[in-house]
Enzyme design. Structure first.
Site, PDB file in Angstrom:
ATOM      1  CG  ASP A  46      23.686   6.646  17.292  1.00 17.24           C
ATOM      2  OD1 ASP A  46      24.916   6.773  17.399  1.00 17.24           O
ATOM      3  OD2 ASP A  46      22.894   7.608  17.274  1.00 17.24           O
TER       4      ASP A  46
ATOM      5  CG  HIS B 104      22.559   6.373  22.021  1.00 20.21           C
ATOM      6  ND1 HIS B 104      22.417   7.698  21.674  1.00 20.21           N
ATOM      7  CD2 HIS B 104      21.778   5.684  21.134  1.00 20.21           C
ATOM      8  CE1 HIS B 104      21.601   7.803  20.643  1.00 20.21           C
ATOM      9  NE2 HIS B 104      21.182   6.603  20.302  1.00 20.21           N
TER      10      HIS B 104
ATOM     11  CG  HIS C 166      21.151   3.594  13.592  1.00 22.26           C
ATOM     12  ND1 HIS C 166      21.067   4.580  12.626  1.00 22.26           N
ATOM     13  CD2 HIS C 166      20.684   4.139  14.747  1.00 22.26           C
ATOM     14  CE1 HIS C 166      20.557   5.675  13.171  1.00 22.26           C
ATOM     15  NE2 HIS C 166      20.310   5.430  14.454  1.00 22.26           N
TER      16      HIS C 166
END
Length: 251
Positions: A69, A119, A214
């Site tokens: 992410d 996102h 991430h």
């Protein structure tokens, strides 16, 4: 699981109120308990109360999905180098603003065969308080940036912070997205050291797991290197999220 918490809560409150009739504090207690359950349901995407999110793949095959992410960032190339070295394909949930900042890295993600997901455009800290129309704007603007930068469209969407609520549910429906969650959270944004991130992941992975990472720090890159070695040693394969999305059929 979707309604079980609220059904149990409803039954509990009825029993509780019946046993302590006449006390205003009983109602106050039930209201506070209800509020806490709603907050829990909003922040734990695995519960699937407001949005039916995909959190794992139903399989007995030893394979997991690696998802990243908040990129692309300056740390993404190192992640891509490692994935390329181990011949692993992953899924990157990208922020529109970050795509604008690092267009060449975004295009590299696509060129090297990885899957991308939406996102939102800004990954706002106010995500849980935005209206449905504002959330639609966030999703659609990210779509526009990805199409312009990488000539790619996606139905995959991951809510920032994993937060869901009725407004976000409406936005997901209006934009035709598939909400993607996880069942293994690495906590790589809050855990201090890479070894701790790595150990947390390997304790929790099971066949079909979706791992949340991430591509925003060197710590995650270091943990990823150990994780890829572990997967190779344990003969785990990987899959990308698009491979488990059922295409919709229209008459």
């Amino acid at each position: 699981m979707k309604h079980y918490l609220f059904i149990l809560f409803y039954l509990f409150c009825n029993l509780f109120i019946y046993g302590f009739q006449g006390s205003i504090w009983v109602y106050v207690f039930c209201f506070i308990l209800f509020s806490l359950i709603v907050v829990w349901a909003s922040f734990d995407i695995r519960l699937g109360y407001f949005v039916n999110s995909i959190t794992h793949k139903r399989t007995k095959t030893k394979e997991i999905a690696l998802t990243f992410d908040d990129g692309p960032t300056e740390f993404t190339p190192a992640v891509l180098d490692l994935l390329n070295e181990y011949k692993v394909r992953a899924t990157f949930f990208c922020i529109g603003k970050q795509v604008e900042k690092h267009p060449e890295i975004f295009r590299r993600i696509i060129t090297e065969g990885h899957t991308v997901g939406n996102h939102t455009y800004s990954h706002s800290n106010q995500t849980g308080f935005l209206s449905a129309s504002r959330m639609v704007e966030e999703i659609e603007k990210c779509d526009e940036v990805m199409l312009k930068t990488g000539n790619i469209q996606t139905v995959l969407y991951r809510p920032p912070f994993g937060v869901t609520n009725p407004n976000i549910a409406r936005a997901i429906k209006r934009t035709g997205k598939k909400s993607i969650g996880w069942n293994v959270r690495s906590l790589d944004t809050v855990t201090g050291q890479a070894p701790a991130v790595y150990k947390r992941i390997i304790k929790k992975i099971r066949p079909g797991s979706i791992v949340l990472l991430h591509d925003t720090s060197e710590k995650t890159t270091l943990a990823l290197k150990d994780l890829l070695l572990f997967l190779k040693d344990k003969k785990y394969g990987t899959y990308t999220i698009d491979s488990i999305i059922k295409p919709e059929h229209h008459d």
